[in-house]
Design a protein around this motif. Structure first.
Motif, PDB file in Angstrom:
ATOM      1  N   LYS A  25      -5.508   6.554  17.182  1.00 38.64           N
ATOM      2  CA  LYS A  25      -5.395   6.228  18.489  1.00 38.64           C
ATOM      3  C   LYS A  25      -4.346   7.385  19.101  1.00 38.64           C
ATOM      4  O   LYS A  25      -3.256   6.919  19.533  1.00 38.64           O
ATOM      5  N   ALA A  49      -5.116   8.397  22.251  1.00 42.52           N
ATOM      6  CA  ALA A  49      -5.079   7.965  23.803  1.00 42.52           C
ATOM      7  C   ALA A  49      -3.509   7.528  24.322  1.00 42.52           C
ATOM      8  O   ALA A  49      -3.060   6.639  23.514  1.00 42.52           O
ATOM      9  N   LYS A  54       7.108   0.568  16.548  1.00 44.98           N
ATOM     10  CA  LYS A  54       5.672   0.615  16.808  1.00 44.98           C
ATOM     11  C   LYS A  54       4.796   0.380  15.471  1.00 44.98           C
ATOM     12  O   LYS A  54       4.026  -0.211  15.539  1.00 44.98           O
ATOM     13  N   LYS A  57       2.770  -3.082  15.476  1.00 45.50           N
ATOM     14  CA  LYS A  57       1.198  -2.590  15.307  1.00 45.50           C
ATOM     15  C   LYS A  57       0.485  -2.758  13.895  1.00 45.50           C
ATOM     16  O   LYS A  57      -0.515  -2.590  13.822  1.00 45.50           O
TER      17      LYS A  57
HETATM   18  N1  CTP Z   1      -1.828   1.757  22.708  1.00 40.53           N
HETATM   19  C1  CTP Z   1      -2.969   1.083  22.698  1.00 40.53           C
HETATM   20  N2  CTP Z   1      -3.231   0.064  23.923  1.00 40.53           N
HETATM   21  C2  CTP Z   1      -2.357   0.132  24.770  1.00 40.53           C
HETATM   22  C3  CTP Z   1      -1.124   0.764  24.663  1.00 40.53           C
HETATM   23  C4  CTP Z   1      -0.894   1.708  23.688  1.00 40.53           C
HETATM   24  O1  CTP Z   1      -3.755   1.021  21.884  1.00 40.53           O
HETATM   25  N3  CTP Z   1      -2.524  -0.696  25.698  1.00 40.53           N
HETATM   26  C5  CTP Z   1      -1.587   2.591  21.396  1.00 40.53           C
HETATM   27  C6  CTP Z   1      -1.628   4.248  21.904  1.00 40.53           C
HETATM   28  O2  CTP Z   1      -2.691   4.898  21.821  1.00 40.53           O
HETATM   29  C7  CTP Z   1      -0.651   4.800  20.798  1.00 40.53           C
HETATM   30  C8  CTP Z   1       0.060   3.564  20.450  1.00 40.53           C
HETATM   31  O3  CTP Z   1      -0.543   2.367  20.977  1.00 40.53           O
HETATM   32  O4  CTP Z   1      -1.434   5.092  19.735  1.00 40.53           O
HETATM   33  C9  CTP Z   1       1.531   3.599  20.948  1.00 40.53           C
HETATM   34  O5  CTP Z   1       1.577   4.129  22.554  1.00 40.53           O
HETATM   35  P1  CTP Z   1       3.119   3.857  23.244  1.00 40.53           P
HETATM   36  O6  CTP Z   1       2.450   3.926  24.674  1.00 40.53           O
HETATM   37  O7  CTP Z   1       3.819   4.887  22.752  1.00 40.53           O
HETATM   38  O8  CTP Z   1       3.638   2.389  23.017  1.00 40.53           O
HETATM   39  P2  CTP Z   1       3.543   0.895  23.932  1.00 40.53           P
HETATM   40  O9  CTP Z   1       3.379   0.106  22.605  1.00 40.53           O
HETATM   41  O10 CTP Z   1       2.684   1.111  24.783  1.00 40.53           O
HETATM   42  O11 CTP Z   1       5.057   0.960  24.053  1.00 40.53           O
HETATM   43  P3  CTP Z   1       5.871   1.629  25.397  1.00 40.53           P
HETATM   44  O12 CTP Z   1       4.637   2.460  26.250  1.00 40.53           O
HETATM   45  O13 CTP Z   1       6.616   0.700  26.031  1.00 40.53           O
HETATM   46  O14 CTP Z   1       6.768   2.717  24.673  1.00 40.53           O
END
Ligand code: CTP
Ligand code: CA
Length: 223
Positions: free
Chosen positions: A97, A99, A161, A165
């Motif tokens: 992932k 994205a 994370k 996750k």
């Molecule tokens: N991700 C996802 N769906 C979302 C947000 C994030 O699948 N709505 C996935 C991203 O593709 C990435 C991972 O989760 O592989 C971490 O994304 P990131 O933005 O770094 O973390 P968040 O959990 O969204 O936390 P924050 O933005 O608060 O740091």
């Protein structure tokens, strides 16, 4: 030879890759977006196909061309990405992932173009689903790889994370550095796996990093 082994080590595997940033419309002409170009994910998809995998790439809007031998599903919003990913997930052997998914979207999309007035404009945003968290809950045989783009406390946030996750490993990068992350050809990453082991890598092209990430995926798939 060993080179032939690496070049075909994903034969028979279905690799699902997400790339680019999602965009969240505000009205017919405007959206909220982010600086992701899709390069990291496209490099992974292209290299996985070269190594013999069946590759599905779910991509946000980007100027990049479809990588050779890859099935590309183009989406715009986080909710569309979620639909596409969930449909492909049951038959995937691994999900990567990369994205940059929008965490929030406008609560309502205006049907007509929003007109300016003399007043300030306040936007009301609501949470998008966390796709990767959902995959972590649903996970059966699938290898799950996440990305963490951080501007500070990179390793600490990435480890959180990884655990939250339910990932097999996470690719952490410091996007506050000018030569790494969004909008550039290179990246400097740290890989952190389930056992807690952290491996730092020097500055590299996204193409080279794609190879390293896929080597790790192949390693976990073999277990
Ligand atoms: N991700 C996802 N769906 C979302 C947000 C994030 O699948 N709505 C996935 C991203 O593709 C990435 C991972 O989760 O592989 C971490 O994304 P990131 O933005 O770094 O973390 P968040 O959990 O969204 O936390 P924050 O933005 O608060 O740091
Ligand atoms: Ca986020």
């Amino acid at each position: 030879t060993s080179q032939e082994l690496t070049s075909q080590n994903l034969t028979g595997q279905k690799i699902l890759v997400t790339a680019g940033g999602t965009i969240e419309p505000l009205d017919p002409v405007r959206y909220i977006g982010n600086r992701s170009t899709g390069r990291m994910g496209y490099a992974i998809a292209e290299e996985a196909a070269r190594r013999g995998a069946e590759v599905v790439l779910v991509s946000g809007p980007t100027v990049l061309e479809d990588p050779a031998g890859v099935r590309v599903i183009r989406i715009e919003t986080a909710r569309q990405m979620r639909e596409a990913v969930l449909a492909e997930f049951p038959t995937a052997s691994a999900v990567i992932k990369s994205a940059a998914v929008a965490d929030y979207r406008p609560a309502a999309v205006a049907e007509q173009k929003i007109k300016k007035s003399e007043d300030d404009l306040t936007l009301h945003l609501v949470r998008n689903p966390d796709i990767l968290y959902e995959l972590g809950q649903k996970k059966e045989h699938q290898v799950l790889v996440g990305f963490a783009a951080e501007t500070c406390k990179v390793e600490e946030y990435a480890r959180k994370k990884l655990a939250k996750k339910n990932l097999d490993f996470i690719v952490a990068n410091d996007v506050s550095e000018a030569d790494a992350g969004f909008g550039v050809e290179t990246n400097r990453i740290k890989l952190i796996d389930r056992s807690g082991r952290m491996t730092p890598y020097p500055l590299m092209s996204k193409k080279e990093l794609a190879g390293i990430i896929l080597d790790h995926v192949a390693e976990v798939l073999e277990k």
